[in-house]
Design an enzyme around this catalytic site. Structure first.
Site, PDB file in Angstrom:
ATOM      1  N   LYS A   1      -0.514  -3.287  32.038  1.00 32.29           N
ATOM      2  CA  LYS A   1      -0.661  -4.626  31.857  1.00 32.29           C
ATOM      3  C   LYS A   1      -1.613  -5.249  30.861  1.00 32.29           C
ATOM      4  O   LYS A   1      -2.894  -4.512  30.389  1.00 32.29           O
ATOM      5  CB  LYS A   1      -0.922  -5.410  33.104  1.00 32.29           C
ATOM      6  CG  LYS A   1      -0.040  -6.776  33.304  1.00 32.29           C
ATOM      7  CD  LYS A   1       1.298  -6.520  33.327  1.00 32.29           C
ATOM      8  CE  LYS A   1       2.228  -8.107  33.392  1.00 32.29           C
ATOM      9  NZ  LYS A   1       3.314  -8.090  33.896  1.00 32.29           N
TER      10      LYS A   1
ATOM     11  N   ASP B   1       5.369 -11.126  29.222  1.00 36.85           N
ATOM     12  CA  ASP B   1       4.952 -11.691  30.541  1.00 36.85           C
ATOM     13  C   ASP B   1       4.756 -13.418  30.373  1.00 36.85           C
ATOM     14  O   ASP B   1       5.370 -13.984  29.576  1.00 36.85           O
ATOM     15  CB  ASP B   1       3.790 -11.120  31.262  1.00 36.85           C
ATOM     16  CG  ASP B   1       3.886 -11.239  32.636  1.00 36.85           C
ATOM     17  OD1 ASP B   1       4.381 -10.623  33.470  1.00 36.85           O
ATOM     18  OD2 ASP B   1       2.953 -12.105  33.295  1.00 36.85           O
TER      19      ASP B   1
ATOM     20  N   PHE C   1      10.003 -22.727  35.353  1.00 36.58           N
ATOM     21  CA  PHE C   1      10.933 -23.062  34.289  1.00 36.58           C
ATOM     22  C   PHE C   1      11.063 -22.092  33.091  1.00 36.58           C
ATOM     23  O   PHE C   1      11.587 -22.551  32.246  1.00 36.58           O
ATOM     24  CB  PHE C   1      11.066 -24.588  34.008  1.00 36.58           C
ATOM     25  CG  PHE C   1       9.906 -24.999  33.169  1.00 36.58           C
ATOM     26  CD1 PHE C   1       8.617 -24.969  33.765  1.00 36.58           C
ATOM     27  CD2 PHE C   1      10.301 -25.303  31.865  1.00 36.58           C
ATOM     28  CE1 PHE C   1       7.617 -25.214  32.739  1.00 36.58           C
ATOM     29  CE2 PHE C   1       9.194 -25.685  31.055  1.00 36.58           C
ATOM     30  CZ  PHE C   1       7.977 -25.775  31.414  1.00 36.58           C
ATOM     31  N   GLY C   2      10.421 -20.785  33.282  1.00 35.39           N
ATOM     32  CA  GLY C   2      10.479 -20.042  32.036  1.00 35.39           C
ATOM     33  C   GLY C   2      11.467 -19.224  32.139  1.00 35.39           C
ATOM     34  O   GLY C   2      12.531 -19.337  32.607  1.00 35.39           O
ATOM     35  N   ASN C   3      11.272 -17.955  31.390  1.00 34.71           N
ATOM     36  CA  ASN C   3      12.400 -17.086  31.036  1.00 34.71           C
ATOM     37  C   ASN C   3      13.109 -16.367  32.547  1.00 34.71           C
ATOM     38  O   ASN C   3      14.202 -16.240  32.714  1.00 34.71           O
ATOM     39  CB  ASN C   3      11.891 -16.032  30.222  1.00 34.71           C
ATOM     40  CG  ASN C   3      12.971 -14.778  29.758  1.00 34.71           C
ATOM     41  OD1 ASN C   3      13.879 -15.124  29.358  1.00 34.71           O
ATOM     42  ND2 ASN C   3      12.691 -13.706  29.858  1.00 34.71           N
ATOM     43  N   VAL C   4      12.049 -16.111  33.401  1.00 36.72           N
ATOM     44  CA  VAL C   4      12.593 -15.653  34.570  1.00 36.72           C
ATOM     45  C   VAL C   4      13.297 -16.585  35.591  1.00 36.72           C
ATOM     46  O   VAL C   4      14.613 -16.296  35.882  1.00 36.72           O
ATOM     47  CB  VAL C   4      11.455 -15.220  35.381  1.00 36.72           C
ATOM     48  CG1 VAL C   4      11.702 -14.590  36.751  1.00 36.72           C
ATOM     49  CG2 VAL C   4      10.664 -13.913  34.669  1.00 36.72           C
ATOM     50  N   ALA C   5      12.816 -17.835  35.620  1.00 37.54           N
ATOM     51  CA  ALA C   5      13.519 -18.934  36.412  1.00 37.54           C
ATOM     52  C   ALA C   5      14.833 -19.141  35.623  1.00 37.54           C
ATOM     53  O   ALA C   5      15.770 -19.399  36.335  1.00 37.54           O
ATOM     54  CB  ALA C   5      12.499 -20.124  36.380  1.00 37.54           C
ATOM     55  N   TRP C   6      14.971 -19.331  34.478  1.00 33.10           N
ATOM     56  CA  TRP C   6      16.178 -19.369  33.616  1.00 33.10           C
ATOM     57  C   TRP C   6      17.356 -18.453  34.216  1.00 33.10           C
ATOM     58  O   TRP C   6      18.366 -18.747  34.268  1.00 33.10           O
ATOM     59  CB  TRP C   6      15.830 -19.430  32.196  1.00 33.10           C
ATOM     60  CG  TRP C   6      17.006 -19.525  31.221  1.00 33.10           C
ATOM     61  CD1 TRP C   6      18.007 -20.585  31.073  1.00 33.10           C
ATOM     62  CD2 TRP C   6      17.385 -18.356  30.357  1.00 33.10           C
ATOM     63  NE1 TRP C   6      18.922 -19.982  30.240  1.00 33.10           N
ATOM     64  CE2 TRP C   6      18.560 -18.676  29.830  1.00 33.10           C
ATOM     65  CE3 TRP C   6      16.939 -17.033  30.373  1.00 33.10           C
ATOM     66  CZ2 TRP C   6      19.406 -17.608  29.099  1.00 33.10           C
ATOM     67  CZ3 TRP C   6      17.612 -16.223  29.388  1.00 33.10           C
ATOM     68  CH2 TRP C   6      18.705 -16.421  28.654  1.00 33.10           C
TER      69      TRP C   6
END
Ligand code: 2IT
Length: 445
Positions: A124, A164, A236-241
């Site tokens: 990471k 990330d 509300f980022g890429n993952v939530a989207w």
């Protein structure tokens, strides 16, 4: 192995690294019993070796903002463990980034990557750089400055970073551009690349899609399915989207999203237009969700609160670590939540997890539920080294297969005598066993 002694030693050595200690405690506690049935693990000091990163690079990142002022940030890359493949894991740009957070993320990444069935080690990195309110040119200059240091430590067969929090396709593009210039090579050194220079179809959606595929397996194990279920999503980022998109497509009703400013409750549920608007919100770089309620009448913005207070069937934390605590978990149990699928890395606190398990509510931990993201990064690496690209259908089908196999591993290692599937235990043991065995077989190095 004596977990308490080992943790006590780490606490003395790294007294302020609370997120790192939290992640280590969870994994070692859940694998202790199995570990102690393997004398070769103890003889090779696998636990003591696996909790220490192989190496940590810390570097200064100097760049100039649009007003001509010189800015100084700190960059990091933690190469945690490469026993089963090249170091692999994302870069996080967020003001909260510090060695403890990156060590917890790197440690989790070892087991997550092992679960994917693909040959990837754990790593990471990132920076305390705050992308909020920065112009595109500022982002570009920062990424370039960051890569002028990072490039000498990474490579397509050595260490392959990705995105990330705060690092999406745009940042990966700028990082890749600088790597290519410095290294004079075009390789799969980063994943999450744009489609014109080696990116994989489905990679932007993969974490959220994979999470919903895993959730569907959890539901079918309960004799249920996702159709008609209400879902609370945070972030509300890429993952939530991606999660909102797939859950909606499969007939669920997603009624919340959230940001650092509060959450949106949309009783009617998200639809294609609203899901597309999440990307506009993210692109605005202001890190707020409040404008959603102005754009879509019927939805409400609840300032300064988390979405867990909305009564739903399924919770999907998609924002950041420790976003759902013990009190939240008790409220969810009282509200008869059916499933918790954690999509953020270590999204639930230890008290929250304990509450779900005690109440026998299926809880999928981030390292299993969100593994579709890095798995699809692994598929991007395969395509890059073969110099070809697969269709969206091919990638999606492989992603499906990988999420199913992670679910099977959780059942194999996590089923309790009363039949309850302890997904946390299953994921930790399955991931740990693979890496530990490979370390034993490769000798003391
Ligand atoms: O937490 C994660 O698994 C990621 N941020 C994705 C890492 C990757 O290398 O795709």
């Amino acid at each position: 192995m004596n977990v308490n002694n080992l943790i006590a030693a780490l606490e003395r050595k790294y007294p302020i690294e609370k997120e790192y200690l939290q992640a280590v405690r969870e994994v070692l506690t859940t694998v202790e019993e199995v570990y102690n049935q393997h004398p070769e693990f103890e003889a090779n000091k696998i636990a003591e070796r696996i909790v220490e990163p192989d190496r940590i690079f810390t570097f200064k990142v100097v760049w100039t903002n649009d007003r001509g002022e010189v800015q100084v940030n700190t960059g990091y890359r933690i190469q945690f463990n490469n026993a089963i493949g090249p170091y692999k894991g994302g870069l996080r740009f967020h003001p909260s980034v510090n060695p403890s957070i990156l060590k917890f993320l790197g440690f989790e990444q070892i087991f997550k990557n092992a679960l994917t069935t693909l040959p990837m080690g754990g790593a990471k990195g990132g920076s305390d750089f705050n992308p909020k309110g920065k112009s595109d040119r500022e982002i570009m200059r920062f990424c370039q400055a960051f890569m002028t240091e990072l490039w000498r430590h990474i490579g397509p067969e050595t260490d392959v970073p990705a995105g990330d929090i705060g690092v999406g396709a745009r940042e990966v593009g700028y990082l890749y551009g600088m790597y290519r210039k410095l290294a004079l090579e075009n390789t799969g050194v980063l994943t999450g690349k744009g489609m014109t220079f080696g990116g994989s179809l489905i990679r932007p959606e993969a974490t959220g899609f994979g999470a919903v595929y895993f959730l569907c397996r959890m539901l079918s194990e309960m004799g249920d399915d996702i159709k008609g279920k209400t879902v609370a999503i945070s972030g509300f980022g890429n993952v939530a989207w991606g999660a909102a998109k797939k859950a909606t497509e499969l007939g669920a009703k997603v009624v919340t999203i959230s940001g650092p400013d509060g959450y949106i409750y949309d009783e009617a549920g998200l639809n294609d237009e609203k899901i597309a608007y999440m990307l506009d919100l993210r692109a605005s770089c202001n890190d707020v969700v409040a404008p959603y309620a102005e754009k879509f009448p019927g939805s409400v913005f609840v300032a300064g609160r988390k979405p867990w207070e909305v009564k739903v069937d399924i919770e999907m934390p998609c924002a950041t670590q420790n976003e759902l605590n013990g009190d939240d978990a008790k409220m969810l149990v009282d509200n008869k939540v059916q499933v918790v699928a954690e999509v953020s890395n270590m999204g639930c606190t230890p008290e929250a997890i304990e509450t779900f398990i005690a109440a026998r509510i299926p809880y999928g931990p981030g390292k299993a539920v969100n593994a579709g993201g890095v798995a699809t990064s692994g598929l991007e690496m395969s395509q890059n080294s073969m110099k070809l690209s697969w269709s969206a259908e091919e990638v999606d089908q492989k992603l499906h297969g990988i999420m199913n196999s992670i679910h099977r591993a959780c059942i194999e290692y996590g089923t309790e005598p009363d039949g309850y599937i302890n997904y946390m235990k299953g994921a930790n043991i399955a991931g740990f066993m693979k890496v530990a065995k490979s370390m034993v077989e490769q000798g003391v190095i």
